[in-house]
Write an enzyme that holds these catalytic residues in place. Structure first.
Site, PDB file in Angstrom:
ATOM      1  N   GLY A  72      -5.943  12.643 -77.327  1.00  0.00           N
ATOM      2  CA  GLY A  72      -6.138  14.132 -75.605  1.00  0.00           C
ATOM      3  C   GLY A  72      -5.634  13.237 -74.243  1.00  0.00           C
ATOM      4  N   GLY A  74      -7.454  13.132 -69.913  1.00  0.00           N
ATOM      5  CA  GLY A  74      -8.425  14.180 -69.403  1.00  0.00           C
ATOM      6  C   GLY A  74      -8.530  13.402 -67.466  1.00  0.00           C
ATOM      7  N   MET A  76     -10.396  11.697 -66.418  1.00  0.00           N
ATOM      8  CA  MET A  76     -10.964  10.256 -66.324  1.00  0.00           C
ATOM      9  C   MET A  76      -9.530   9.525 -66.821  1.00  0.00           C
ATOM     10  SD  MET A  76     -15.139   9.755 -65.766  1.00  0.00           S
ATOM     11  CE  MET A  76     -14.855   8.260 -65.573  1.00  0.00           C
ATOM     12  N   GLY A  77      -9.144   9.767 -67.974  1.00  0.00           N
ATOM     13  CA  GLY A  77      -8.815   8.088 -69.453  1.00  0.00           C
ATOM     14  C   GLY A  77      -7.581   9.633 -70.199  1.00  0.00           C
ATOM     15  N   LYS A  94     -10.790   5.621 -76.338  1.00  0.00           N
ATOM     16  CA  LYS A  94     -10.998   6.127 -74.847  1.00  0.00           C
ATOM     17  C   LYS A  94     -10.664   5.081 -74.051  1.00  0.00           C
ATOM     18  CE  LYS A  94     -13.754   9.010 -71.746  1.00  0.00           C
ATOM     19  NZ  LYS A  94     -14.920  10.389 -71.806  1.00  0.00           N
ATOM     20  N   ASP A 189     -21.952  19.507 -72.377  1.00  0.00           N
ATOM     21  CA  ASP A 189     -21.141  19.839 -72.953  1.00  0.00           C
ATOM     22  C   ASP A 189     -20.613  20.081 -74.117  1.00  0.00           C
ATOM     23  OD1 ASP A 189     -18.229  20.911 -71.523  1.00  0.00           O
ATOM     24  OD2 ASP A 189     -16.969  19.205 -72.308  1.00  0.00           O
TER      25      ASP A 189
END
Length: 199
Positions: A72, A74, A76-77, A94, A189
């Site tokens: 995945g 996003g 930020m990374g 990540k 979240d």
């Protein structure tokens, strides 16, 4: 990845999330609640091209994690499935965007995320293995990898869960959140895309 708990027959629930991706553990028939893993807070919209991110596949990060598949991306990374080259352990990595490594605010947020996640030791919360910075200046977080699908994907494919399964999943999520809250950690979240059902 991490201790497994119970769910319905051939069902499993686990954890792990990054940029909207989560991972969890496997479940076997048993009376206890199924394990659900809580993800690391997601990071926002995709900002890098898929081609640029895919170029990372095959690289060895920090001399010990071989990136094998993109999970995945996003704001930020990106999150990759990797293997620890010495231990042979599947790991979710990540990686903070390189340009954010020079942004004190982004670095502090990423470091805080790693430290908070590492504080939580619970069967339904993904375990954090490692946090480091590469010689090139990229920060990364290594976490437990859980093979499976998100609750969101399962709902879109099969529709609403049977009531007993829904109760088990919610109970497992609540247990993990309770542990996090007891340590002063707020997830912020929780959603179907951030809860995984393990294979």
């Amino acid at each position: 990845t991490g201790p497994e708990r119970t769910l319905g027959r051939a069902e499993s629930i686990s954890k792990k999330t990054l940029n909207g991706a989560c991972y969890c553990g496997t479940v076997r028939p048993a009376p206890q609640p199924a394990p659900v893993r809580l993800p690391v807070p997601s990071t926002g919209p995709i900002v890098l091209s898929v081609a640029a991110i895919m170029d990372r596949v095959g690289q060895v990060l920090a001399g010990r994690y071989r990136l094998s598949r993109l999970l995945g991306s996003g704001g930020m990374g990106s999150v990759f499935l990797a293997e620890h080259i010495h231990l042979g352990r599947p790991t979710a990595i990540k990686v903070l965007r390189r340009e954010l490594g020079t942004d004190p605010e982004a670095e502090a947020r990423f470091r805080r995320e790693a430290l908070l996640a590492a504080k939580i030791n619970h069967p339904t919360v993904a375990q954090v293995y490692d946090f480091d910075r590469t010689p090139e200046g990229e920060f990364f977080l290594a976490m437990e990898y859980i093979d499976g699908e998100t609750v969101g994907r399962r709902l879109r494919r099969d529709g609403p869960f049977p009531l007993p399964l829904a109760v088990r999943v919610l109970s497992a999520v609540a247990d993990g959140l309770d542990r996090a809250h007891s340590l002063g950690v707020l997830h912020r979240d929780i959603k179907p895309e951030n809860i995984m059902l393990g294979q």
